[in-house]
Write an enzyme that holds these catalytic residues in place. Sequence first.
Site, PDB file in Angstrom:
ATOM      1  N   CYS A 110       0.970  -1.188  -0.151  1.00  0.00           N
ATOM      2  CA  CYS A 110       0.027  -0.171  -0.182  1.00  0.00           C
ATOM      3  C   CYS A 110       0.988   1.274  -0.173  1.00  0.00           C
ATOM      4  CB  CYS A 110      -0.941   0.068   1.327  1.00  0.00           C
ATOM      5  SG  CYS A 110      -1.947   1.473   1.367  1.00  0.00           S
ATOM      6  N   HIS A 152      -9.196  -3.531  -2.231  1.00  0.00           N
ATOM      7  CA  HIS A 152      -8.139  -2.799  -1.305  1.00  0.00           C
ATOM      8  C   HIS A 152      -8.512  -1.302  -1.559  1.00  0.00           C
ATOM      9  CE1 HIS A 152      -3.692  -1.819  -0.259  1.00  0.00           C
ATOM     10  NE2 HIS A 152      -3.964  -0.576  -0.583  1.00  0.00           N
ATOM     11  N   GLU A 153      -8.914  -0.589  -2.494  1.00  0.00           N
ATOM     12  CA  GLU A 153      -9.175   0.925  -2.575  1.00  0.00           C
ATOM     13  C   GLU A 153     -10.528   1.080  -1.804  1.00  0.00           C
ATOM     14  OE1 GLU A 153      -6.983   2.591  -3.476  1.00  0.00           O
ATOM     15  OE2 GLU A 153      -5.752   1.005  -4.215  1.00  0.00           O
ATOM     16  N   HIS A 156     -10.185   1.614   1.788  1.00  0.00           N
ATOM     17  CA  HIS A 156      -9.498   2.822   2.162  1.00  0.00           C
ATOM     18  C   HIS A 156     -10.543   3.768   2.347  1.00  0.00           C
ATOM     19  CE1 HIS A 156      -5.121   2.417   1.927  1.00  0.00           C
ATOM     20  NE2 HIS A 156      -5.123   2.271   0.821  1.00  0.00           N
TER      21      HIS A 156
END
Length: 200
Positions: A110, A152-153, A156
């Site tokens: 990341c 993953h995004e 966030h």
Amino acid sequence: MLLKIFQAGEPVLRQTARRLSREEILGSEIQGLIQLMQQTMYSAPGVGLAAPQIGENIQLAVIEDRSEYMLAIPKEELVKRERKPVPFHVIINPKITWQSEATASFFEGCLSTQGLIAYVPRSLEITVECLNERAEPVTIQARGWYARILQHEIQHLQGTLCVDHMLPRSLMTIENYMKYWKDKPIEDVLEELKIKHQSS
Ligand code: ZN
């Protein structure tokens, strides 16, 4: 101009980002931000960048996995990861509406935990509903590495970092990954790191 990429520990990386309205998406401020995020992601380089990572607490992320990033990776590794080029695109107010029980586990990094990677299980396939940069609704069906990038995004935007989902004991520097682990079969890596993992 490049944006500063915030590192783990910045409060904004732990907050739930707010949704954007259609008017905001189409406005010059967000359109300009998308361009800056694209340049910043490309320069990092990274395959995704979420707004909280540049200090903006909004549900916006940019994604692009370029074929040039794959040149240095052996073909069999690309096949294992189901990694293929993904053109540049923007996800806004995304929601994962379906995810497979089947998972795939790989080391991932990341831009906000710079220099570190960890072994992270993720759903192999997902469906995402979101808006694009023209505020149009889009449904994305993804699998393999692209599904990993999306998860993953999107996390966030919920204040979650990939290390929250890593298998304990797997965190390492990229430097040491390259030095000790990169070329070993994953079963050996897990055994030497004393990681218990049920692969599916
Ligand atoms: Zn990240």
